[in-house]
Design an enzyme around this catalytic site. Structure first.
Site, PDB file in Angstrom:
ATOM      1  N   TYR A 103      69.041  65.206  54.728  1.00 49.51           N
ATOM      2  CA  TYR A 103      68.935  66.336  53.620  1.00 49.51           C
ATOM      3  C   TYR A 103      67.723  66.244  53.175  1.00 49.51           C
ATOM      4  O   TYR A 103      66.960  65.370  52.652  1.00 49.51           O
ATOM      5  CB  TYR A 103      69.994  65.751  52.412  1.00 49.51           C
ATOM      6  N   THR A 104      66.957  67.594  53.395  1.00 48.19           N
ATOM      7  CA  THR A 104      65.382  67.554  53.213  1.00 48.19           C
ATOM      8  C   THR A 104      65.094  68.531  52.049  1.00 48.19           C
ATOM      9  O   THR A 104      63.876  69.029  52.216  1.00 48.19           O
ATOM     10  CB  THR A 104      64.649  67.947  54.786  1.00 48.19           C
ATOM     11  N   TYR A 150      65.198  62.227  46.808  1.00 52.06           N
ATOM     12  CA  TYR A 150      64.888  62.513  48.273  1.00 52.06           C
ATOM     13  C   TYR A 150      64.399  61.195  48.729  1.00 52.06           C
ATOM     14  O   TYR A 150      64.891  60.524  49.826  1.00 52.06           O
ATOM     15  CB  TYR A 150      64.003  63.625  48.658  1.00 52.06           C
TER      16      TYR A 150
END
Length: 294
Positions: free
Chosen positions: A61-62, A125
């Site tokens: 998941y960027t 993140y």
């Protein structure tokens, strides 16, 4: 020899499929639609399908800013999925190469980060990727965690493609000039991951642990943008000014590391890999996107 690449639809997964693998190596690279890597049963099924020589996980998941509000989604893909994958591969004694990020560091240090530097993520993140690293370390001893940064390519959305588009639309660009890091070609990174995976597949004594792969040289986002605009101009594009601005002038939901410089010394020692300068890698990307320089 069969190698499984997860995240086949991304920048690095695409380049891994295009890589010139040795004769006899078959790469299988399902994309997100073809395989949910957060589904433990689905991972168990695909790992049981073949006698995999190695697994390379480039899936992540960027969406760094969206992760601040989509916390569960980021943690599922960046932490839970590596936990499932590392445990499953270990049960079959399959080496795992896992891609991580500079965001595991807080960016406050000066100089380049060595692989053993203390981590301190400051975003959802970064924290989710740090948790993914921990899962891999604890569940599969035959692992290579490869941190990278500022990845660009002719594929998907990335900084190079965004700057080229804006350079065609605007008379001036304003780009942050107080964040430092190392631009990285997805093709170069893919070649490094391939060599690591093949070594792990063929040699049970191959080095394991955490490594960094970025192209050589440090710049800012502003310096990177200037390089892109200049390279585009050499290929017939518009040469427009690029103004440097502070991070404070471009607020984002997720805090960016001020310093993302990663040292690749341990990679060179362990695997004999010495990444080339980012300017050279950028020229190759621009050749593919725009055409050869005049």
């Amino acid at each position: 020899m069969d190698i499984l690449v997860l995240g086949g639809g991304g920048q690095v997964g695409t380049e891994l499929q295009a890589y010139a693998w040795p004769e006899g190596v078959r790469v299988h690279a399902p994309d997100r639609a073809g395989l949910d890597i957060t589904d433990e049963a689905a991972i168990a099924r695909i790992i049981a399908e073949r006698d995999w020589a190695a697994v390379i996980n480039t899936a992540a998941y960027t969406a760094v800013d969206k992760a601040e509000s989509e916390v569960a989604a980021a943690w599922r893909l960046n932490a839970l999925a590596p936990a499932i994958l590392s445990a499953t591969t270990n049960s079959k004694k399959i080496p795992l190469v896992h891609v991580s990020t500079d965001y595991v560091f807080d960016g406050s240090s000066s100089g380049s980060y060595e692989t053993d530097a203390p981590i301190g993520p400051t975003s959802v993140y970064g924290a989710s990727k740090a948790a993914g690293e921990m899962a891999v370390r604890t569940a599969n001893p035959r692992h290579a965690i490869v941190r990278t940064a500022w990845v660009v390519s002719p594929h998907r959305g990335n900084f190079v493609k965004t700057m080229l588009r804006l350079a065609g639309e605007r008379d001036q660009l304003s780009v942050v000039d107080d964040q430092h890091g190392c631009p990285t070609s997805a093709a170069d990174l893919a070649a490094g991951l391939a060599r690591i995976a093949l070594r792990l597949a063929e040699d049970t004594d191959a080095p394991t642990g955490t490594f960094h792969y970025v192209n050589a040289g440090v710049t800012t986002w502003h310096g990177f943008a200037e390089g892109i605009v200049a390279g585009n101009a050499r290929r017939g594009g518009r040469r427009i000014p690029v103004k440097g601005i502070p991070t404070s002038a471009y607020p984002t939901p997720a805090r960016r590391p001020v310093n993302s410089e990663l040292s690749t010394k341990s990679l060179t020692v362990a695997y004999g890999l010495t990444p080339r300068p980012w300017h050279e890698a950028l020229d190759d990307i621009l050749d593919r996107l725009v055409g050869p320089a005049h």
